[in-house]
Design a protein around this motif. Structure first.
Motif, PDB file in Angstrom:
ATOM      1  N   VAL A  93     -28.688 -21.857  32.003  1.00  0.00           N
ATOM      2  CA  VAL A  93     -27.629 -21.648  31.013  1.00  0.00           C
ATOM      3  C   VAL A  93     -26.299 -21.645  31.760  1.00  0.00           C
ATOM      4  O   VAL A  93     -26.088 -20.837  32.658  1.00  0.00           O
ATOM      5  N   TRP A  94     -25.414 -22.563  31.397  1.00  0.00           N
ATOM      6  CA  TRP A  94     -24.103 -22.671  32.025  1.00  0.00           C
ATOM      7  C   TRP A  94     -23.102 -21.772  31.294  1.00  0.00           C
ATOM      8  O   TRP A  94     -22.354 -21.027  31.910  1.00  0.00           O
ATOM      9  N   MET A  95     -23.098 -21.870  29.967  1.00  0.00           N
ATOM     10  CA  MET A  95     -22.184 -21.075  29.151  1.00  0.00           C
ATOM     11  C   MET A  95     -22.927 -20.612  27.911  1.00  0.00           C
ATOM     12  O   MET A  95     -23.878 -21.249  27.469  1.00  0.00           O
ATOM     13  N   GLY A  96     -22.454 -19.530  27.360  1.00  0.00           N
ATOM     14  CA  GLY A  96     -22.973 -19.051  26.088  1.00  0.00           C
ATOM     15  C   GLY A  96     -21.850 -18.405  25.317  1.00  0.00           C
ATOM     16  O   GLY A  96     -20.828 -18.015  25.879  1.00  0.00           O
ATOM     17  N   GLY A  97     -22.029 -18.304  24.019  1.00  0.00           N
ATOM     18  CA  GLY A  97     -20.993 -17.676  23.211  1.00  0.00           C
ATOM     19  C   GLY A  97     -21.218 -17.942  21.742  1.00  0.00           C
ATOM     20  O   GLY A  97     -22.354 -18.110  21.297  1.00  0.00           O
ATOM     21  N   ARG A  98     -20.130 -18.024  21.000  1.00  0.00           N
ATOM     22  CA  ARG A  98     -20.185 -18.196  19.545  1.00  0.00           C
ATOM     23  C   ARG A  98     -19.132 -19.194  19.089  1.00  0.00           C
ATOM     24  O   ARG A  98     -18.123 -19.397  19.760  1.00  0.00           O
ATOM     25  N   ALA A  99     -19.391 -19.783  17.932  1.00  0.00           N
ATOM     26  CA  ALA A  99     -18.413 -20.667  17.298  1.00  0.00           C
ATOM     27  C   ALA A  99     -17.337 -19.828  16.624  1.00  0.00           C
ATOM     28  O   ALA A  99     -17.616 -18.748  16.102  1.00  0.00           O
ATOM     29  N   MET A 100     -16.123 -20.338  16.659  1.00  0.00           N
ATOM     30  CA  MET A 100     -15.030 -19.725  15.926  1.00  0.00           C
ATOM     31  C   MET A 100     -14.420 -20.819  15.052  1.00  0.00           C
ATOM     32  O   MET A 100     -13.997 -21.865  15.562  1.00  0.00           O
ATOM     33  N   ARG A 101     -14.410 -20.610  13.754  1.00  0.00           N
ATOM     34  CA  ARG A 101     -13.878 -21.600  12.822  1.00  0.00           C
ATOM     35  C   ARG A 101     -12.386 -21.365  12.616  1.00  0.00           C
ATOM     36  O   ARG A 101     -11.957 -20.231  12.418  1.00  0.00           O
ATOM     37  N   THR A 102     -11.593 -22.423  12.692  1.00  0.00           N
ATOM     38  CA  THR A 102     -10.179 -22.367  12.346  1.00  0.00           C
ATOM     39  C   THR A 102      -9.861 -23.571  11.478  1.00  0.00           C
ATOM     40  O   THR A 102     -10.552 -24.588  11.523  1.00  0.00           O
TER      41      THR A 102
END
Length: 109
Positions: A93-102
């Protein structure tokens, strides 16, 4: 066993348009045969294109709508290095996180 690597915590910001992103490995070319992909928690996968030391994504707006990738959807960017000894890949796993909608149409510039 730990590899001594902690995945980066990132946010992928999605608007109503195409999503275009690239990252270059400052250490040099990415090993040939490496697969880098974004895996969303809802099962959607976006494969990256590896070219030398750079991985790129261009996701058309129709493939990254709020209906497909809702706000807050978790993701992992997986790096899969070829392993000649096992004829498989070594996955990290290089990066992880969440989507943020704009919505860029409602932002004040």
């Amino acid at each position: 066993m730990t590899l001594g690597w902690t995945p980066l915590d990132e946010t992928i910001e999605l608007t109503n348009g195409d999503w275009i992103f690239e990252r270059t490995n400052e250490a040099g070319p990415i090993q040939p045969g490496t697969i880098i992909e974004i895996k969303w928690a809802n099962g959607v996968t976006w494969p990256g294109t590896v070219d030398g030391a750079t991985v790129k994504w261009r996701i058309e707006s129709t493939a990254c709508t709020a209906a497909i990738i809702p706000d807050g959807t978790a993701f992992e960017i997986m790096v899969r290095y070829p392993n000649a000894a096992t004829s498989s890949t070594d996955d990290h796993v290089w990066m992880g996180g969440r989507a943020m909608r704009t919505n860029y149409l409602t932002q004040n510039f």
